[in-house]
Design a protein around this motif. Structure first.
Motif, PDB file in Angstrom:
ATOM      1  N   GLY A 187      10.479 -11.172   2.894  1.00  0.00           N
ATOM      2  CA  GLY A 187       9.725 -12.407   3.042  1.00  0.00           C
ATOM      3  C   GLY A 187       9.677 -12.928   4.465  1.00  0.00           C
ATOM      4  O   GLY A 187       8.899 -13.819   4.768  1.00  0.00           O
ATOM      5  N   GLU A 188      10.488 -12.388   5.353  1.00  0.00           N
ATOM      6  CA  GLU A 188      10.458 -12.881   6.736  1.00  0.00           C
ATOM      7  C   GLU A 188       9.250 -12.305   7.482  1.00  0.00           C
ATOM      8  O   GLU A 188       8.472 -13.043   8.065  1.00  0.00           O
ATOM      9  CB  GLU A 188      11.740 -12.506   7.497  1.00  0.00           C
ATOM     10  N   ILE A 189       9.122 -10.984   7.489  1.00  0.00           N
ATOM     11  CA  ILE A 189       7.953 -10.399   8.139  1.00  0.00           C
ATOM     12  C   ILE A 189       7.334  -9.332   7.237  1.00  0.00           C
ATOM     13  O   ILE A 189       8.030  -8.686   6.458  1.00  0.00           O
ATOM     14  CB  ILE A 189       8.272  -9.767   9.522  1.00  0.00           C
ATOM     15  N   LEU A 190       6.017  -9.192   7.341  1.00  0.00           N
ATOM     16  CA  LEU A 190       5.308  -8.165   6.575  1.00  0.00           C
ATOM     17  C   LEU A 190       4.889  -7.067   7.550  1.00  0.00           C
ATOM     18  O   LEU A 190       4.151  -7.318   8.494  1.00  0.00           O
ATOM     19  CB  LEU A 190       4.092  -8.802   5.892  1.00  0.00           C
ATOM     20  N   SER A 191       5.388  -5.850   7.308  1.00  0.00           N
ATOM     21  CA  SER A 191       5.196  -4.741   8.250  1.00  0.00           C
ATOM     22  C   SER A 191       4.337  -3.639   7.628  1.00  0.00           C
ATOM     23  O   SER A 191       4.310  -3.473   6.400  1.00  0.00           O
ATOM     24  CB  SER A 191       6.569  -4.167   8.608  1.00  0.00           C
ATOM     25  N   ARG A 192       3.718  -2.856   8.492  1.00  0.00           N
ATOM     26  CA  ARG A 192       3.031  -1.666   7.985  1.00  0.00           C
ATOM     27  C   ARG A 192       3.997  -0.753   7.243  1.00  0.00           C
ATOM     28  O   ARG A 192       3.617  -0.044   6.317  1.00  0.00           O
ATOM     29  CB  ARG A 192       2.393  -0.887   9.157  1.00  0.00           C
ATOM     30  N   THR A 193       5.259  -0.760   7.651  1.00  0.00           N
ATOM     31  CA  THR A 193       6.272   0.066   6.971  1.00  0.00           C
ATOM     32  C   THR A 193       6.341  -0.288   5.481  1.00  0.00           C
ATOM     33  O   THR A 193       6.508   0.598   4.632  1.00  0.00           O
ATOM     34  CB  THR A 193       7.658  -0.149   7.629  1.00  0.00           C
ATOM     35  N   HIS A 194       6.180  -1.586   5.159  1.00  0.00           N
ATOM     36  CA  HIS A 194       6.249  -1.997   3.746  1.00  0.00           C
ATOM     37  C   HIS A 194       5.053  -1.445   2.954  1.00  0.00           C
ATOM     38  O   HIS A 194       5.200  -1.056   1.800  1.00  0.00           O
ATOM     39  CB  HIS A 194       6.334  -3.528   3.640  1.00  0.00           C
ATOM     40  N   PHE A 195       3.892  -1.420   3.591  1.00  0.00           N
ATOM     41  CA  PHE A 195       2.735  -0.791   2.934  1.00  0.00           C
ATOM     42  C   PHE A 195       3.003   0.708   2.723  1.00  0.00           C
ATOM     43  O   PHE A 195       2.692   1.272   1.677  1.00  0.00           O
ATOM     44  CB  PHE A 195       1.458  -0.977   3.774  1.00  0.00           C
ATOM     45  N   ALA A 196       3.594   1.320   3.735  1.00  0.00           N
ATOM     46  CA  ALA A 196       3.885   2.757   3.640  1.00  0.00           C
ATOM     47  C   ALA A 196       4.861   3.031   2.497  1.00  0.00           C
ATOM     48  O   ALA A 196       4.688   3.991   1.734  1.00  0.00           O
ATOM     49  CB  ALA A 196       4.449   3.252   4.967  1.00  0.00           C
ATOM     50  N   GLN A 197       5.866   2.175   2.354  1.00  0.00           N
ATOM     51  CA  GLN A 197       6.850   2.375   1.278  1.00  0.00           C
ATOM     52  C   GLN A 197       6.180   2.270  -0.087  1.00  0.00           C
ATOM     53  O   GLN A 197       6.490   3.031  -1.008  1.00  0.00           O
ATOM     54  CB  GLN A 197       7.985   1.347   1.424  1.00  0.00           C
ATOM     55  N   TYR A 198       5.228   1.331  -0.207  1.00  0.00           N
ATOM     56  CA  TYR A 198       4.515   1.164  -1.474  1.00  0.00           C
ATOM     57  C   TYR A 198       3.672   2.410  -1.795  1.00  0.00           C
ATOM     58  O   TYR A 198       3.639   2.886  -2.933  1.00  0.00           O
ATOM     59  CB  TYR A 198       3.640  -0.093  -1.414  1.00  0.00           C
ATOM     60  N   ILE A 199       3.023   2.944  -0.780  1.00  0.00           N
ATOM     61  CA  ILE A 199       2.167   4.121  -1.012  1.00  0.00           C
ATOM     62  C   ILE A 199       3.014   5.352  -1.386  1.00  0.00           C
ATOM     63  O   ILE A 199       2.620   6.145  -2.246  1.00  0.00           O
ATOM     64  CB  ILE A 199       1.255   4.364   0.221  1.00  0.00           C
ATOM     65  N   VAL A 200       4.189   5.468  -0.792  1.00  0.00           N
ATOM     66  CA  VAL A 200       5.103   6.555  -1.180  1.00  0.00           C
ATOM     67  C   VAL A 200       5.518   6.361  -2.641  1.00  0.00           C
ATOM     68  O   VAL A 200       5.496   7.303  -3.443  1.00  0.00           O
ATOM     69  CB  VAL A 200       6.352   6.611  -0.256  1.00  0.00           C
ATOM     70  N   GLU A 201       5.837   5.118  -2.986  1.00  0.00           N
ATOM     71  CA  GLU A 201       6.229   4.798  -4.370  1.00  0.00           C
ATOM     72  C   GLU A 201       5.125   5.197  -5.353  1.00  0.00           C
ATOM     73  O   GLU A 201       5.398   5.689  -6.453  1.00  0.00           O
ATOM     74  CB  GLU A 201       6.498   3.283  -4.464  1.00  0.00           C
ATOM     75  N   GLN A 202       3.879   5.029  -4.943  1.00  0.00           N
ATOM     76  CA  GLN A 202       2.734   5.376  -5.789  1.00  0.00           C
ATOM     77  C   GLN A 202       2.517   6.884  -5.892  1.00  0.00           C
ATOM     78  O   GLN A 202       1.583   7.340  -6.542  1.00  0.00           O
ATOM     79  CB  GLN A 202       1.455   4.724  -5.235  1.00  0.00           C
ATOM     80  N   GLY A 203       3.330   7.640  -5.182  1.00  0.00           N
ATOM     81  CA  GLY A 203       3.234   9.103  -5.248  1.00  0.00           C
ATOM     82  C   GLY A 203       2.069   9.671  -4.454  1.00  0.00           C
ATOM     83  O   GLY A 203       1.658  10.817  -4.667  1.00  0.00           O
ATOM     84  N   LYS A 204       1.522   8.867  -3.532  1.00  0.00           N
ATOM     85  CA  LYS A 204       0.336   9.313  -2.795  1.00  0.00           C
ATOM     86  C   LYS A 204       0.682   9.972  -1.456  1.00  0.00           C
ATOM     87  O   LYS A 204      -0.207  10.403  -0.722  1.00  0.00           O
ATOM     88  CB  LYS A 204      -0.621   8.132  -2.542  1.00  0.00           C
ATOM     89  N   ALA A 205       1.958  10.000  -1.121  1.00  0.00           N
ATOM     90  CA  ALA A 205       2.386  10.671   0.118  1.00  0.00           C
ATOM     91  C   ALA A 205       3.855  11.027  -0.029  1.00  0.00           C
ATOM     92  O   ALA A 205       4.578  10.438  -0.835  1.00  0.00           O
ATOM     93  CB  ALA A 205       2.181   9.768   1.323  1.00  0.00           C
ATOM     94  N   ARG A 206       4.261  12.005   0.778  1.00  0.00           N
ATOM     95  CA  ARG A 206       5.628  12.522   0.708  1.00  0.00           C
ATOM     96  C   ARG A 206       6.634  11.519   1.260  1.00  0.00           C
ATOM     97  O   ARG A 206       7.670  11.276   0.686  1.00  0.00           O
ATOM     98  CB  ARG A 206       5.656  13.812   1.535  1.00  0.00           C
ATOM     99  N   ASP A 207       6.291  10.942   2.404  1.00  0.00           N
ATOM    100  CA  ASP A 207       7.206   9.994   3.046  1.00  0.00           C
ATOM    101  C   ASP A 207       6.428   9.013   3.917  1.00  0.00           C
ATOM    102  O   ASP A 207       5.206   9.144   4.076  1.00  0.00           O
ATOM    103  CB  ASP A 207       8.277  10.733   3.867  1.00  0.00           C
ATOM    104  N   VAL A 208       7.168   8.048   4.461  1.00  0.00           N
ATOM    105  CA  VAL A 208       6.567   6.985   5.256  1.00  0.00           C
ATOM    106  C   VAL A 208       5.779   7.544   6.444  1.00  0.00           C
ATOM    107  O   VAL A 208       4.669   7.098   6.751  1.00  0.00           O
ATOM    108  CB  VAL A 208       7.694   6.017   5.714  1.00  0.00           C
ATOM    109  N   ARG A 209       6.336   8.542   7.069  1.00  0.00           N
ATOM    110  CA  ARG A 209       5.677   9.143   8.233  1.00  0.00           C
ATOM    111  C   ARG A 209       4.291   9.675   7.874  1.00  0.00           C
ATOM    112  O   ARG A 209       3.328   9.492   8.601  1.00  0.00           O
ATOM    113  CB  ARG A 209       6.569  10.282   8.754  1.00  0.00           C
TER     114      ARG A 209
END
Ligand code: AMP
Ligand code: MN
Ligand code: MN
Ligand code: MN
Length: 286
Positions: free
Chosen positions: A129-151
């Motif tokens: 809740g402090e900052i919203l980062s692109r990393t958080h979007f990346a983590q969500y997309i990994v969770e969705q099974g759409k990519a292997r990892d954040v990178r």
């Protein structure tokens, strides 16, 4: 002379996965002697980290990593030895965080067009809740099974030219340095070999940074190769900047380098923590 130190790291306050206390414990287990927490655009973890460090007897430096737009390019400036409660700094941070919110909504919209539903809610689950980062979007997309990892998510969706990229204006270099100096800190150019700019423009950046009172150059970064460390060390010498070093640790699962696990500052170069400015503003660490 070569202290085991790590002056660049992230916690759950920004886009890391360990709490400030967990991060301190891990640094201590890795025998780090001098440590800085430098969350992106946020100071909220610094009091917790300082108290955890004092319990284990580790020297702690309160820090920050500011997002800056310089000549249409995003660059990062680390501030070390800042007062976490400085009013002007915190007002500046509020502006950056408001921009992160606006940008987050735009990123989500673009990702939805690219087929990811509820991207904003999905990313928020990973932010405290402090900052919203692109990393958080990346983590969500990994969770969705759409990519292997954040990178891989960054490469496919989140960098300039990809479907979820949104540009924008961060702090100016001038504001970033004035906030850091006003809060009692020393400024450092973070991971200088990571920027996609020419050698000439990097020199221009360094010249402006020096003009504004910047002192440190993170030649030794967890994200640099040995060759980059060598080149950046030479550049620091030419510009008479002090060397800083930091792992840029974000998470045990996704490490550039383990906390504290970096090479020593080379003989002939002056580490930032040996400078008179450090002694005057942060204290003698020897
Ligand atoms: P932001 O400040 O929200 O634009 O996000 C920047 C953060 O994303 C950086 O601090 C890194 O932690 C992460 N990041 C940037 N580029 C990459 C990449 N190519 N792969 C993985 N993480 C990245
Ligand atoms: Mn990050
Ligand atoms: Mn950075
Ligand atoms: Mn960082």
């Amino acid at each position: 002379m070569n202290l085991r130190c790590d002056l660049h790291s992230h916690s759950t306050v920004s886009d890391g996965t360990l709490t400030p206390t967990e991060l301190i414990m891990r640094a201590h287990e890795n025998e780090v002697e001098l440590f800085a927490l430098t969350d992106h655009d946020a100071t909220e973890g610094l009091h917790e980290a300082a108290s955890a460090a004092s319990k284990v007897g580790m020297k702690f430096v309160p820090g920050i990593e500011l997002s800056v737009t310089w000549s249409h390019q995003t660059i990062h400036i680390v501030g070390l030895g800042i007062n976490p409660d400085d009013t002007v700094l915190n007002q500046g941070l509020k502006g950056l965080r408001d921009f992160r919110e606006e940008r987050g909504a735009k990123i989500a919209h673009k990702l939805e067009k690219a087929g990811f539903e509820n991207a904003l809610e999905g990313a928020r689950k990973y932010s405290n809740g402090e900052i919203l980062s692109r990393t958080h979007f990346a983590q969500y997309i990994v969770e969705q099974g759409k990519a292997r990892d954040v990178r891989q998510v960054f490469k496919r969706y989140l960098v300039n030219g990809k479907p979820g990229y949104v540009s924008g204006q961060w702090a100016s270099l001038e504001d970033a340095l004035s906030w850091i100096h006003g809060a009692g800190g020393l400024a450092v150019i973070a991971h200088p070999a990571r920027y996609k700019i020419s050698a000439t423009r990097l020199r221009q950046l360094i010249a402006e940074f020096k003009e504004l009172g910047g002192l440190g150059f993170e030649a030794i970064s967890g994200s640099h190769s040995p060759d980059e460390e060598q080149r950046m060390t030479q550049l620091a010498k030419q510009f008479e900047l002090y060397i800083s070093k930091g792992s840029d640790f974000h998470s045990p699962e996704n490490i550039y380098r383990e906390l504290g696990a970096m090479q020593d500052v080379q003989p002939g170069s002056v580490p930032l923590w040996h400078s008179t400015e450090w002694k005057d503003r942060i204290g003698d660490i020897s």
